[in-house]
Design an enzyme around this catalytic site. Structure first.
Site, mmCIF file in Angstrom:
data_model
loop_
_atom_site.group_PDB
_atom_site.id
_atom_site.type_symbol
_atom_site.label_atom_id
_atom_site.label_comp_id
_atom_site.label_asym_id
_atom_site.label_seq_id
_atom_site.Cartn_x
_atom_site.Cartn_y
_atom_site.Cartn_z
ATOM 1 N N LYS A 127 42.703 55.144 41.250
ATOM 2 C CA LYS A 127 43.632 54.152 40.717
ATOM 3 C C LYS A 127 43.098 53.600 39.397
ATOM 4 O O LYS A 127 42.132 52.838 39.386
ATOM 5 C CB LYS A 127 43.794 52.997 41.704
ATOM 6 C CG LYS A 127 44.725 51.931 41.169
ATOM 7 C CD LYS A 127 44.357 50.556 41.678
ATOM 8 C CE LYS A 127 45.195 49.505 40.999
ATOM 9 N NZ LYS A 127 44.938 49.375 39.551
ATOM 10 N N GLU A 130 30.675 35.204 32.503
ATOM 11 C CA GLU A 130 30.692 36.449 31.736
ATOM 12 C C GLU A 130 31.633 36.255 30.545
ATOM 13 O O GLU A 130 32.768 35.821 30.721
ATOM 14 C CB GLU A 130 31.226 37.580 32.632
ATOM 15 C CG GLU A 130 31.389 38.890 31.885
ATOM 16 C CD GLU A 130 31.850 40.022 32.790
ATOM 17 O OE1 GLU A 130 32.741 39.808 33.634
ATOM 18 O OE2 GLU A 130 31.313 41.135 32.643
HETATM 19 P P1 NAD Z 1 39.616 43.486 37.852
HETATM 20 O O1 NAD Z 1 38.628 43.141 38.881
HETATM 21 O O2 NAD Z 1 40.727 42.547 37.595
HETATM 22 O O3 NAD Z 1 40.307 44.890 38.184
HETATM 23 C C1 NAD Z 1 39.565 46.071 38.371
HETATM 24 C C2 NAD Z 1 40.404 47.049 39.182
HETATM 25 O O4 NAD Z 1 40.541 46.534 40.513
HETATM 26 C C3 NAD Z 1 41.822 47.230 38.663
HETATM 27 O O5 NAD Z 1 42.208 48.586 38.829
HETATM 28 C C4 NAD Z 1 42.638 46.313 39.572
HETATM 29 O O6 NAD Z 1 43.995 46.697 39.677
HETATM 30 C C5 NAD Z 1 41.912 46.493 40.899
HETATM 31 N N1 NAD Z 1 42.074 45.385 41.835
HETATM 32 C C6 NAD Z 1 42.255 44.076 41.542
HETATM 33 N N2 NAD Z 1 42.328 43.354 42.687
HETATM 34 C C7 NAD Z 1 42.169 44.238 43.722
HETATM 35 C C8 NAD Z 1 42.125 44.105 45.149
HETATM 36 N N3 NAD Z 1 42.254 42.922 45.725
HETATM 37 N N4 NAD Z 1 41.938 45.214 45.894
HETATM 38 C C9 NAD Z 1 41.763 46.415 45.294
HETATM 39 N N5 NAD Z 1 41.817 46.605 43.960
HETATM 40 C C10 NAD Z 1 42.000 45.530 43.177
HETATM 41 O O7 NAD Z 1 38.760 43.756 36.545
HETATM 42 P P2 NAD Z 1 39.267 44.030 35.080
HETATM 43 O O8 NAD Z 1 39.715 42.737 34.485
HETATM 44 O O9 NAD Z 1 40.199 45.194 35.081
HETATM 45 O O10 NAD Z 1 37.898 44.512 34.388
HETATM 46 C C11 NAD Z 1 36.977 43.638 33.850
HETATM 47 C C12 NAD Z 1 35.842 43.355 34.804
HETATM 48 O O11 NAD Z 1 35.213 44.561 35.206
HETATM 49 C C13 NAD Z 1 34.740 42.538 34.166
HETATM 50 O O12 NAD Z 1 34.266 41.553 35.056
HETATM 51 C C14 NAD Z 1 33.638 43.547 33.905
HETATM 52 O O13 NAD Z 1 32.343 43.041 33.817
HETATM 53 C C15 NAD Z 1 33.794 44.448 35.060
HETATM 54 N N6 NAD Z 1 33.168 45.722 34.754
HETATM 55 C C16 NAD Z 1 32.019 46.076 35.417
HETATM 56 C C17 NAD Z 1 31.384 47.268 35.115
HETATM 57 C C18 NAD Z 1 30.138 47.706 35.830
HETATM 58 O O14 NAD Z 1 29.846 48.878 35.809
HETATM 59 N N7 NAD Z 1 29.401 46.827 36.477
HETATM 60 C C19 NAD Z 1 31.924 48.106 34.138
HETATM 61 C C20 NAD Z 1 33.074 47.704 33.467
HETATM 62 C C21 NAD Z 1 33.709 46.515 33.799
#
Ligand code: NAD
Length: 476
Positions: free
Chosen positions: A171, A379
């Site tokens: 996804k 962050e």
């Molecule tokens: P997000 O958590 O909003 O979404 C990430 C993914 O999870 C999306 O595909 C979203 O649709 C899905 N999602 C959201 N809620 C969900 C749920 N309840 N159940 C299952 N799936 C769900 O994050 P974002 O805003 O898309 O990305 C930014 C964040 O990601 C930042 O906090 C960043 O630090 C983090 N990030 C971490 C890494 C790492 O490797 N540690 C790498 C890149 C980004």
């Protein structure tokens, strides 16, 4: 209109619902895509389960060969895929090319492991029996990806999963599905069997993946709050999980550092991808003796980062991905300024002409940010860097660890002893010493504390997509 990839089907959502993907630089609609839901995830999980029976039983060297051919084919399409990524995500074409290239390279890197990681033979006390530890693929794996690096973060999950013989329901983030579809389609054209990787689209598919009984492992990259929700939901069925979550990487620069090298690495580390990176220099602690000189170098570098539409060759930094993301960074910056911080560079939006159509922001450097300000405690997912003067390494290490996060970290010093202390004492999954914050294929990458657990990259990631089974052969 784009479609989901479920086995041989290129399909709309079962509900018939769709949504629009927009270009963050112009606001224009890039494409309309299906807004999938639980029914679509179920179809994808069934397809992946069916594909698992054949894919997992292929001889490992055959699987490696298929993956190498598929990766090679995908890599020939980097120039076609990169503009798709730029249009949906906003990043510059250069950044998109690097990312699309990394996708194919990652598939190839793990393909190399497919026939090289084995179980083991274990001598047992009773000489009429012998023991084996057999390494097996897990089954159907769910991969949930954010929008900041849609391709590399998808590859980090898909590549080790399928190399080890698993199949995947993937996804992408709702706002960045198109380049992911293009990459998976290219792998399939290059010979990856249908059903091994299935792509579902739409916000609701995330929760449906985590809750689906046939999906045995979940790998999520996303924010820390999302990670907590996914962990709780996955616990209902005791699923295996890997969580790559938020970060606030500290960087310490000591008086004896190579300042030019440090300035380059910090500037790339903070402003690459318009600052929307998990691994990024997000808190900078500089020793008194080099503070002014380093700040000057950083300002000089930031001033060269011309924001603009990622498709324009003159642009050095694309827009923020969404209006909400930009508002969040602006609110964190305002909080710092309200508490007395001084903006050293940037701090606003570039204005006029095409700038007014997109979510542009200036690269920003601030100093005198007081303790407790949001820029230190949260962050900052955008191109804004707080810088603080430190007396010595002890103070740097104390501040570095004063965070709920523990993803990356870095130190610039020519003292072996100082570097060694940083490696030992900084609470993070990665420490770079006098080096650019790049996650290497060869090294396991993942966080500690509220940045998550589990590893991507390296042999360790491959192992995370296998289960060990002990076997005893008797009567010999
Ligand atoms: P997000 O958590 O909003 O979404 C990430 C993914 O999870 C999306 O595909 C979203 O649709 C899905 N999602 C959201 N809620 C969900 C749920 N309840 N159940 C299952 N799936 C769900 O994050 P974002 O805003 O898309 O990305 C930014 C964040 O990601 C930042 O906090 C960043 O630090 C983090 N990030 C971490 C890494 C790492 O490797 N540690 C790498 C890149 C980004």
């Amino acid at each position: 209109m784009a479609t989901m990839i479920i086995e041989g089907d290129r399909t709309k959502a079962a509900s018939g619902k769709t949504y629009e993907v927009r270009n963050p630089a112009t606001g224009e609609v890039v494409d309309e895509v299906p807004a999938g839901g639980a029914a679509d995830v179920d179809k994808a999980a069934q397809a992946a389960t069916k594909a698992f029976t054949t894919w997992s039983r292929l001889p490992a060297n055959k699987r490696a060969e298929i993956l190498h051919k598929a990766a090679h084919h995908m890599l020939e399409k980097v120039e076609q895929i990169a503009p798709i990524l730029t249009k949906e995500q906003g990043k510059t074409l250069l950044e998109s090319r690097i990312e699309a290239q990394r996708f194919g390279e990652n598939i190839a890197w793990f393909a190399d492991l497919a026939d090289k990681i084995h179980g083991e033979h274990v001598r047992l006390p009773d000489l009429t029996t012998y023991g084996l530890v057999v390494r097996k693929p897990i089954g159907v794996c769910g991969a949930i990806v954010p929008w900041n690096f849609p391709l590399t973060l998808a590859a980090n999950k898909v590549a080790p999963a399928i190399a080890a013989g698993n199949t995947v329901v993937l996804k992408p983030a709702s706002t960045t599905p198109l380049s992911t579809l293009a990459c998976i389609e290219a792998l399939i054209e290059g010979g990856l069997p249908e059903g091994v990787v299935n792509v579902v689209l739409g916000q609701a598919t995330g929760d449906a993946i985590v809750g689906h009984p046939q999906i045995r492992k979940i790998a999520l990259t996303g924010s820390t709050p999302t990670g907590k929700k996914v962990m709780a939901r996955a616990a209902e069925q005791l699923k295996m999980i890997t969580l790559e979550l938020g970060g606030s990487d500290p960087c310490i620069v000591l008086d004896d550092a190579d300042l030019e090298g440090a300035a380059r690495a910090i500037s790339i580390g903070r402003f690459f991808n318009c600052g929307q990176a998990c691994l990024a220099v997000k808190r900078l602690y500089v020793q008194e003796g080099v503070y002014d000189a380093l700040l000057e170098k950083l300002v000089a570098r930031a001033s060269k980062l011309k924001p603009g539409n990622g498709l324009d060759k003159d642009s050095r930094m694309g827009p923020m991905h969404t209006e909400t993301q930009r508002a969040e960074v602006e609110a964190q910056l305002k909080d710092a300024v309200d508490r007395g911080a001084k903006v050293v560079y940037g701090g606003g939006r570039p204005k006029g002409g095409d700038y007014d159509k997109g979510w542009f922001i200036e690269p920003t450097i601030v100093e005198n940010v007081p303790d407790g300000a949001r820029m230190w405690t949260e962050e900052v997912f955008g191109p804004a860097l707080p810088v603080r003067r430190i007396k010595d390494l002890d103070e740097g290490l104390r501040l570095a660890n004063d965070s709920q996060y523990g993803l990356g970290s870095s130190i610039w010093t020519t003292s072996m002893a100082a570097a060694y202390r940083a490696v030992q004492e900084i609470e993070a999954g990665y420490t770079w010493v006098n080096a650019l914050q790049i996650a290497h294929d060869e090294l396991p990458f993942g966080g500690t504390k509220q940045s998550g657990f589990g590893k991507e990259h390296g042999v360790e990631a491959y192992l995370h997509y296998t289960e060990e089974k002990s076997v005893v052969y008797g009567g010999i």
